[in-house]
Design an enzyme around this catalytic site. Structure first.
Site, short mmCIF file in Angstrom:
data_model
loop_
_atom_site.label_atom_id
_atom_site.label_comp_id
_atom_site.label_asym_id
_atom_site.label_seq_id
_atom_site.Cartn_x
_atom_site.Cartn_y
_atom_site.Cartn_z
N GLU A 50 21.61 16.83 -48.17
CA GLU A 50 22.91 16.41 -48.72
C GLU A 50 23.02 16.61 -50.23
O GLU A 50 23.50 15.74 -50.95
CB GLU A 50 23.19 14.96 -48.32
CG GLU A 50 23.30 14.78 -46.82
CD GLU A 50 23.38 13.33 -46.37
OE1 GLU A 50 23.39 12.44 -47.23
OE2 GLU A 50 23.41 13.08 -45.15
N GLU B 211 23.30 17.02 -36.41
CA GLU B 211 23.27 15.57 -36.18
C GLU B 211 24.54 15.11 -35.46
O GLU B 211 25.12 14.08 -35.79
CB GLU B 211 23.14 14.82 -37.52
CG GLU B 211 21.96 15.24 -38.37
CD GLU B 211 21.89 14.50 -39.70
OE1 GLU B 211 22.52 13.43 -39.83
OE2 GLU B 211 21.18 14.98 -40.61
#
Length: 569
Positions: free
Chosen positions: A332, A439
């Site tokens: 991220e 995910e």
């Protein structure tokens, strides 16, 4: 100044012909259009001819007409609204350019009757040449919408050409998906069985069994799998790739400085290896300041922080070298910049460089959320994620990294915007690197199983997507969003969907046997999903005539492959 929460300035489109059912439009499923990102001097003409909305402005370079974003934020042109219908999918396309400035973000936004803004897609627009902007909307209620262009530059002047909104029913959209799946996930294989003198062996029987699919639908696991035999059996009977939710993360393996503990990760990796399950590494570092080991933010000396960070990279990557299919090296790092703030602007790029030196064969991901999900916030848009990967690969020594994009896929509990998702995958795929959904989940909601199937099929039907991992499991696993089975391991409705797709995306064990004849038809041809196969050739009348071999069916071998088998008899 008028804006929406993300701070983008809006410019309303004047809809000149609101319900013209003809004109030029871009096919969102066209291979020639899907990865088109180059800036062109003149928009190409599409073969598609049906669009709900069709108009152009400022096509000529010397035109004075453009969509101007007023510095005061006022809307200076009224619009006729477009009526959208719940249950349909609307694909938007337009060629855009800037009259002033360069390399600015230009997007499309839909404003619904209740004032909600739906981000529909974006590109980096340039001056004096045209860039294709794609996106769309899937309305959750019927009603009218206003269509805007948006930009991060309040002085932007936007020219648009061949603006189109194309309507699909969900059945039409799925038909397009299925047609594309046949092209990108399967190949037709024709078998020719001959004697050494090249005469055909009539009556030969060919049996085919898939041993490994090319496209993998996997599932994450957590430490609870070590505590439950039922969980282990449930998992091993279904999935061939996984990632660990937390067990490889720094805050798990080094809770106290200098005291590493890989016990859980090692045990989970051992279970995976024993059951032929590949493992994707998650994660070496995390750029979120709140996701560090508790002792790390207390380090004030940048040199000390650099030392412990390098030690972490060396430790985890050396330990699992050659054992993983990929790594989220700095998780991220579009949303967050903890290491950049503490250690310099090139921190992420330099960490990928070190990771590459430690394990040059592993695939290295930029892994982000809210990239394909179409959330309101615009931090990690497809354009920005693409630019982050380009930045990392441009760092000295990184050009040979096996890069990939991880789109996490944490969807809201509502109808997913499949048109936006496809355009987002197009943007990410234009890099030419593999994309994984890493995910995928969604909070519990009515129709969860329907929405999840739509999301997974959208990904599977996109040529740039190479695999999917869902964040899910049986009740005992603790995954409380995508729960696939109850405490007795009986499937939920969403679990039924996953099992259905696993069966559909792995070649059926019931492949019809092929009987060789001397006809000129396609009786010896079979359509196979890409992957690895065991093939056996035998003859009912010649008991000694039998041969077996391995076969890999790949996209690179083309839509039709010919396999020649020579029999010694």
């Amino acid at each position: 100044m008028k804006n929406i929460n993300n701070g983008f300035f809006l410019c309303m489109l004047l809809l000149l012909w609101c319900f013209v059912h003809s004109g030029i439009s871009i096919d969102p499923f066209s291979p020639s259009d899907s990865l088109k990102t180059e800036c062109v001097m003149k928009p190409p003409r599409s073969s598609e001819t049906k669009g709900l909305l069709q108009f152009s402005r400022s096509v000529e370079d010397d035109s004075d007409e453009e969509w101007k974003i007023d510095g005061s934020g006022s809307i200076r042109e009224m619009t006729q609204r477009i009526q959208l219908h719940e249950g349909n999918i609307y694909s938007f396309s337009a060629w855009v350019k800037l009259r002033e400035g360069n390399n600015k973000k230009v997007g499309v936004v839909f404003r619904t009757e209740n004032g909600r803004f739906v981000h529909g897609g974006e590109v980096r627009a340039k001056k004096r040449c045209w860039t294709l902007l794609k996106g769309g909307i899937v309305p959750d209620v019927s009603g009218s919408v206003d269509i805007f262009f948006e930009s991060d530059d309040k002085e932007a002047k936007i020219s648009a050409s061949d603006v189109s909104l194309k309507q699909f029913s969900k059945q039409e959209w799925k038909l397009k998906q299925d047609q594309l799946i046949e092209k990108i996930r399967k190949s037709k294989v024709r078998f020719e069985v001959t004697y050494q003198n090249k005469t055909a062996v009539k009556g030969a029987v060919i049996s085919i069994e898939q041993t490994k699919p090319s496209f993998l639908l996997g599932c994450a696991m957590n430490f609870r799998i070590l505590q439950s035999e039922g969980y282990r059996n449930w998992f091993a009977s279904r999935f061939k790739i996984t990632s660990f939710t937390n067990e490889m993360k720094w805050y798990t393996t080094e809770k106290e400085r200098g005291h590493e503990n890989y016990t859980a990760a090692d045990s989970m990796l051992k279970f995976a290896e024993e059951n032929g399950i590949l493992v994707r590494g998650h994660t070496v570092l995390w750029d979120d300041p709140l996701m560090q080991p508790t002792w790390v933010p207390k380090i004030e000396d940048p040199n000390d922080l650099m030392n412990v960070t390098l030690n972490r990279i060396n430790s985890v990557m050396t330990r699992y070298k050659g054992k993983l299919t990929g790594w989220d090296v700095v998780n991220e790092n579009v949303h967050w910049d903890y290491f950049e703030k503490m250690l310099g602007a090139n921190a992420s790029s330099s960490f990928y460089n070190l990771a590459f030196k430690l394990d040059p064969d592993v695939t290295m991901f930029v892994n982000e959320y809210n990239t394909i999900e179409n959330r309101v916030e615009v931090t990690a848009t497809p354009v920005k994620v693409k630019e982050k990967m380009e930045e990392i690969l441009a760092y000295p020594g990184n050009m040979n990294i096996k890069g990939a994009i991880g789109a996490q896929g944490h969807f809201r509990p509502t109808q997913p915007n499949l048109a936006y998702m496809r355009s987002a995958l197009d943007t990410l795929g234009s890099l030419g690197l593999p994309i994984w959904l890493t995910e995928v989940d969604m909070p519990k909601c009515p129709n969860q199983e329907v929405y999840i199937e739509e999301i997974l099929r959208e990904a599977y039907s996109h040529p740039a997507v190479k695999g999917i991992i869902i964040f899910a499991g049986p009740e005992v696993s603790g995954f409380d969003k995508l729960t696939l089975a109850d405490k007795y391991f009986n499937n939920t409705a969403t679990g039924d969907v996953i099992d259905k797709l696993l069966k559909e995306w792995q070649q059926s064990s019931e492949i019809p046997k092929i009987f060789m004849t001397d006809s000129e038809n396609d009786e010896e041809e079979v359509s196979l999903l890409h992957g690895h196969y065991n093939v056996n050739v035998s003859h009912p009348w010649m008991k000694n005539m039998s041969t077996s071999f391995s076969l890999e069916v790949t996209k690179e071998m083309g839509q039709r492959q010919v396999v020649r088998v020579v029999i010694n008899a």
